[in-house]
Design a protein around this motif. Structure first.
Motif: not given
Length: 617
Positions: A541-563
């Motif tokens: 299971i790949w976990a912790t802060q995956v798409l964190e900005n998207l889930a909390k703020k509604g918009s993802p960062s480029r880095a978390e999309i790659t992650d």
């Protein structure tokens, strides 16, 4: 075939012969490792026996210095063993067979049959059948409101969530039961299977309480770069007799006299003198039956007892702000500061200084599990709040730790109930405490699997399995969360211990793992965990802060999309809760489906590209 007569051909045959000898020696070493007699005493689940042998062979492979061998294999156009995790002995045997054929030798190595896709079978045992179009599952941590909002759970399943995680560090059994009831109901209604995992809290080290700050509310409007007010600060006024919560977000919620409040009208201007003796005004914007909205166009500091005055028809009417809770306490720490971690739970206090700025008493703060102080030594590092603040232990006793702050960029505010990590200390903490045992008993009756937090040794796993045996919870799957450096160092033993279960997996819990192993090493650590688990054919299971900005703020960062895209190398990706979690699930689903056409574990796939022809018609 013409005879090999040139010196170049003889030289090439000599190189291939040397390479063949190296591979035969390597194969013998790996075979011996896979046949280790100690494996007989592991009481493995039958479905994991071949997986355990493959893991032992892979560990033996990784103990070799293969750099030169890999370069030689690549130079001959052969596999360099860089993707051999899933079937180590067959990969080496195939290379030997190929070289023997090239040299015209009779085959000498017994061909090892490549196993069926054991990893996929183990993933099905843990997570259930994979959804259509993607093999990587999506796990979502349910928020507390899922206990009272059936539509939220149903919408998550409709967005293609595959399994849920309930964090037992929060809420209580009654709330967990409602979450599970909603999940089972939605699963039946949508005819979509959904596994339920309960995350045991584990021995989480946290900061103790901090003395509350001043009873003051700062109300501040938003301004643009020219200092002009862009958005006034909205304040909610409600009556003291029957206070009502603000219907939407508010900079502050204040209780005032009920009779005085009933006389307010839109357009009224409320005058006050704030705690700094600054004269301020609040403009009444909207009046409702529950209270009224007022707006502030200048920064104001409000406290209980401040007098509010409104004037109409030459008459002034007064009220006072009622009591409200003080601000949560914080300790502001900078590099070079001293912090005393104490064994008691006396609320923490900031440092005190005399009039010349000389330190009188350092900042103090309690620790929720002070028994670890006996295992901490001077010179060892300590980190707080997921690595935001760090220091070095200068002196350690069983009553207190004297910590010198060495990492606090720009000064850091430390709050209560934040994580503490001792990455280089050999802490003697049992993985199962009273809270874990209570949650485990609940899970044995209601859930499909449990996640063991802060697992460090094979003994931790054995303790969990023994408790499951006592509860007669044979069907309950087990996930080991790798989030400490000791857990990573002991991963092979943890994997062998976990293979007693049919449903078994590993979670890469990257939050604490980054602090424990070092942020600069996290990429290497998670890569090694992925490789070891693939060799053991254990789902990840790949976990912790995956798409964190998207889930909390509604918009993802480029880095978390790659992650998140890297999660295609695991068997499941976990999302944490947030107000935009539905959007995060939908985005992750699309991302994983798309990336599955490019990658499978470590293998890069040449997906067919849908591009226009470079040539003119």
């Amino acid at each position: 075939m013409p005879p090999r007569s040139t010196s170049r051909s003889r030289s090439s045959d000599h190189e291939l012969a040397n390479l063949l000898d190296d591979l035969r020696n390597l194969h013998a070493t790996l075979e011996q490792a896979a046949a280790d007699p100690r494996l007989e005493h592991q009481a493995l689940n039958p479905g994991y026996r071949a997986s355990a042998q493959n893991l032992l062979a892979y560990l033996a492979l990784r103990r070799q210095d293969l750099h030169r061998l890999q370069l030689q294999l690549s130079a001959q156009g052969l596999s360099s063993l860089g993707r051999s995790e899933a079937a180590v002995l067959p990969a080496v045997a195939t290379l030997i067979d190929t070289l023997e054929r090239l040299l015209g030798h009779s085959p000498t190595t017994r061909t090892v049959t490549r196993p069926d896709n054991a990893l996929a079978q183990h993933a099905r045992a843990l997570f259930g059948v994979a959804p259509r179009q993607r093999e990587v599952r999506i796990m979502v941590t349910l928020p507390g409101e899922a206990a009272d909002d059936y539509s939220l759970v149903r919408d998550l399943l409709a967005a293609r969530m595959d399994c849920v995680r309930i964090n037992c560090a929060h809420d209580e059994p009654a709330t967990w039961a409602r979450m599970i009831k909603h999940t089972r109901r939605a699963s039946a209604e949508l005819e979509q299977p959904c596994k339920i995992f309960m995350d045991l809290p584990g021995p989480k080290l946290r900061t103790g309480p901090i003395a509350p700050g001043p009873t003051v509310r700062k109300v501040k409007p938003e301004r643009d770069r020219q200092g002009r007010v862009r958005q006034a600060a909205r304040v909610w006024l409600t009556g003291r007799r029957n206070p009502r919560p603000a219907p939407s977000s508010a900079a502050a919620c204040l209780q005032v006299g009920t009779r005085w409040l009933s006389g307010l009208q839109a357009g009224d201007r409320i005058r006050l003198v704030d705690t700094r003796q600054a004269r301020r005004q609040l403009e009444v914007i909207e009046v409702t039956t529950d209270g009224c909205w007022v707006e502030a166009y200048k920064t104001s500091y409000l406290a209980p007892g401040l007098r509010l005055t409104v004037e109409r028809d030459g008459r002034r009417k007064h009220s006072r702000i009622g009591e409200f809770a003080p601000q949560p306490g914080t300790l502001r720490l900078a590099e070079g500061d001293l912090l005393i971690l104490t064994a008691d739970q006396t609320p923490g206090r900031p440092a005190s200084h005399d009039s010349s700025g000389r330190l009188l008493t350092p900042a103090t703060l309690g620790c929720t599990l002070p028994q670890v102080f006996a295992d901490v030594r001077a010179g060892e590092p300590v980190w707080f709040d997921d690595g935001k603040l760090g220091g070095v232990v200068e002196r350690a006793t069983q009553e207190a730790l004297r910590v010198r702050i060495t990492h606090a960029p720009g000064g850091v505010k430390l709050k209560g109930d934040k994580g503490i990590n001792f990455p280089q200390s050999a802490l003697r903490l049992a993985a199962l405490g009273e809270q874990d045992l209570a949650a485990l008993a609940f899970a044995a009756e209601h859930a499909d699997g449990v996640e063991l937090s802060f697992v460090n040794t094979a003994d931790d796993v054995q303790d969990l399995l023994a408790e499951l045996d006592r509860l007669q919870a044979d069907r309950l799957a087990v996930v080991l969360k790798i989030e400490t450096r000791r857990g990573f160092d002991n991963l092979p033993a943890l994997l062998l211990a976990g293979m007693r279960r049919g449903g078994f997996g590993v979670m890469i819990a990257r939050g604490d793992l980054a602090v424990e192993g070092g942020f600069e090493r996290l990429a290497a650590l998670q890569e090694d965990i992925l490789c070891l688990c693939e060799a053991a054919q254990v789902p990840v299971i790949w976990a912790t802060q995956v798409l964190e900005n998207l889930a909390k703020k509604g918009s993802p960062s480029r880095a978390e999309i790659t992650d998140a895209a890297t999660g295609v190398r695991a068997e499941c990706v976990m999302l944490n809760k947030g107000p935009h979690i539905l959007k995060a699930v939908a985005t992750l689903d699309e991302l994983l489906v798309r990336m599955q056409g490019y990658n499978s574990k470590k293998r890069q796939l040449l997906r067919k590209l849908q591009l226009a022809s470079p040539w003119p018609d």
